[in-house]
Structure formats: C-alpha cells, structure tokens
Design a protein around this motif. Sequence first.
Motif, short mmCIF file in Angstrom:
data_model
loop_
_atom_site.label_atom_id
_atom_site.label_comp_id
_atom_site.label_asym_id
_atom_site.label_seq_id
_atom_site.Cartn_x
_atom_site.Cartn_y
_atom_site.Cartn_z
N UNK A 24 0.81 -1.22 0.00
CA UNK A 24 0.00 0.00 0.00
C UNK A 24 0.85 1.27 0.00
N UNK A 25 2.14 1.16 0.32
CA UNK A 25 3.03 2.34 0.26
C UNK A 25 3.31 2.77 -1.18
N UNK A 26 2.92 1.95 -2.17
CA UNK A 26 3.17 2.32 -3.57
C UNK A 26 2.35 3.55 -3.99
N UNK A 27 1.39 3.97 -3.18
CA UNK A 27 0.65 5.20 -3.49
C UNK A 27 1.39 6.44 -2.99
N UNK A 28 2.49 6.26 -2.26
CA UNK A 28 3.24 7.37 -1.68
C UNK A 28 4.02 8.12 -2.74
N UNK A 29 3.92 9.45 -2.68
CA UNK A 29 4.69 10.33 -3.57
C UNK A 29 5.29 11.43 -2.71
N UNK A 30 6.62 11.45 -2.63
CA UNK A 30 7.31 12.44 -1.80
C UNK A 30 8.52 12.99 -2.54
N UNK A 31 8.96 14.15 -2.11
CA UNK A 31 10.20 14.73 -2.61
C UNK A 31 11.38 13.90 -2.12
N UNK A 32 12.44 13.90 -2.88
CA UNK A 32 13.67 13.23 -2.46
C UNK A 32 14.21 13.80 -1.16
N UNK A 33 13.92 15.06 -0.90
CA UNK A 33 14.38 15.69 0.33
C UNK A 33 13.71 15.07 1.55
N UNK A 34 12.54 14.44 1.35
CA UNK A 34 11.77 13.87 2.46
C UNK A 34 11.75 12.35 2.46
N UNK A 35 12.41 11.71 1.49
CA UNK A 35 12.34 10.25 1.37
C UNK A 35 13.21 9.56 2.42
N UNK A 36 12.64 8.52 2.99
CA UNK A 36 13.37 7.63 3.89
C UNK A 36 13.06 6.21 3.45
N UNK A 37 14.09 5.39 3.35
CA UNK A 37 13.88 4.00 2.94
C UNK A 37 12.95 3.31 3.93
N UNK A 38 11.83 2.78 3.44
CA UNK A 38 10.88 2.14 4.36
C UNK A 38 11.44 0.84 4.92
N UNK A 39 11.02 0.52 6.13
CA UNK A 39 11.35 -0.76 6.77
C UNK A 39 10.23 -1.71 6.40
N UNK A 40 10.46 -2.55 5.42
CA UNK A 40 9.39 -3.37 4.85
C UNK A 40 9.97 -4.72 4.43
N UNK A 41 9.31 -5.78 4.82
CA UNK A 41 9.73 -7.13 4.42
C UNK A 41 8.79 -7.59 3.32
N UNK A 42 9.36 -7.91 2.16
CA UNK A 42 8.55 -8.34 1.02
C UNK A 42 7.94 -9.71 1.25
N UNK A 43 6.70 -9.85 0.81
CA UNK A 43 5.97 -11.11 0.86
C UNK A 43 6.26 -11.89 -0.43
N UNK A 44 5.77 -13.11 -0.54
CA UNK A 44 5.95 -13.91 -1.76
C UNK A 44 5.16 -13.35 -2.93
N UNK A 45 4.05 -12.65 -2.65
CA UNK A 45 3.26 -11.98 -3.68
C UNK A 45 3.23 -10.50 -3.34
N UNK A 46 3.86 -9.69 -4.15
CA UNK A 46 4.05 -8.29 -3.78
C UNK A 46 4.11 -7.39 -5.00
N UNK A 47 3.58 -6.17 -4.83
CA UNK A 47 3.70 -5.13 -5.84
C UNK A 47 4.69 -4.10 -5.31
N UNK A 48 5.69 -3.76 -6.14
CA UNK A 48 6.77 -2.86 -5.73
C UNK A 48 6.96 -1.80 -6.80
N UNK A 49 7.12 -0.53 -6.39
CA UNK A 49 7.54 0.50 -7.34
C UNK A 49 8.97 0.89 -7.01
N UNK A 50 9.76 1.08 -8.06
CA UNK A 50 11.14 1.49 -7.90
C UNK A 50 11.42 2.61 -8.90
#
Length: 194
Positions: A24-50
């Motif tokens: 659900x964090x894939x809806x997040x849109x932030x400036x690079x000045x405010x970005x922090x790498x999320x603490x998130x463990x990927x599941x076997x079925x996952x949607x990821x934006x990079x």
Amino acid sequence: MSNETSEANGFWYWGVGAFIFAGSDTVTSVSGADYHTPDYVLDNGELVTIDLSPQRDSVWGDYARTLILENGTPLEDARQTSNPQWLEGVSAEHRLHTHFRKVAAPSMTFHELAREMNDHISTLGFENLDFRGNLGHSIENDMAHRVFLEAGNHRRLDSVEMVTFEPHIRRPGGTFGYKHENIYHFHNDHLYAL
C-alpha cells in the motif's frame, strides 16, 4: 581496451539512488528531500515500485517501473501477473505511454501535453498521484533547471532535448500505485524512447 565502465558515480535527485515502495506504500509520492527508505519485508506476492536516478558525471539516467513478485519470483513483465487488480494498473501505464507517443508533438507546450495526459489518466479510470501534480520533466545537468510536464507550463516541448514521462497512478481511493518511466526525445518530429 578501455577500463572505463558505465557505472553510476552519483545520484542526481537529492543523492537518492532508488525510491522503493511496496504494498500500500506504492501510493506514496514524496520529494527526495523527504524520502526515507521504508522498513518493509517483502511477501511472496508483492507489488513494488522502484524509481532510479543514477548519474555518471553530468549525464543523468531516470527510470521507474512497477515490479510484481509472484511465488517469491519477480515477473519479467508485470503484465504477466495473475492478479487482476495489478494487471489493470500496469496495463494502464503501458496504454498511457502509447498515448503519450501518439499525441506528443514538438510544437505542443508542456501544459497542453500535461492536460491531455491527465485527461487520459481519468478516461482510463485512474488518478495522478504525483505530489506536485506533474507527469515528468526535462533531463538537465542541474536539478534546479528541470522543466516540468505540468499545468501552467507554456514552454514548448522542442525547447528541451529530452523529457521523461512518468505517470504515478492509482484507481481513485485504491490501495496500490503504479509507475512506469521512460526518457523520450524527438527525432524528425517523432517521439522515441531512449
């Protein structure tokens, strides 16, 4: 034979090499000045934006994709997903890029193209999630000189050498966001992806 490599030696967008969001964090849109790498463990079925912003000296790269893991394995093409909701989102991204290449013309303004593409996002039943409301930007040597694909920008597309198209979308109120970014340039009045 040269020992020189084509590896990045920096990151042009706030020094951040990759913006990564999952679930659900894939809806997040932030400036690079405010970005922090999320603490998130990927599941076997996952949607990821990079979203990557590598730089080699004064040459920029810019690339974003939605990736899908099924049974713990990333799909080579996210459109191969068995999840119908995710398929709608990644397919919409591809349709947006097809429409972008079809309608963009050197004489158009950034404003005109942004309006057309935002209308097309709505027609497909999605909304623009970008925190600034834009859909891309020019590729420059200085981050502060970027020209944005946004409402109110009346510069012509042919006033820049290259432009990104990176719609960040979701179904209104939806749980997941989708991204797909390419860098484009005009050649003989036709738009091509790098």
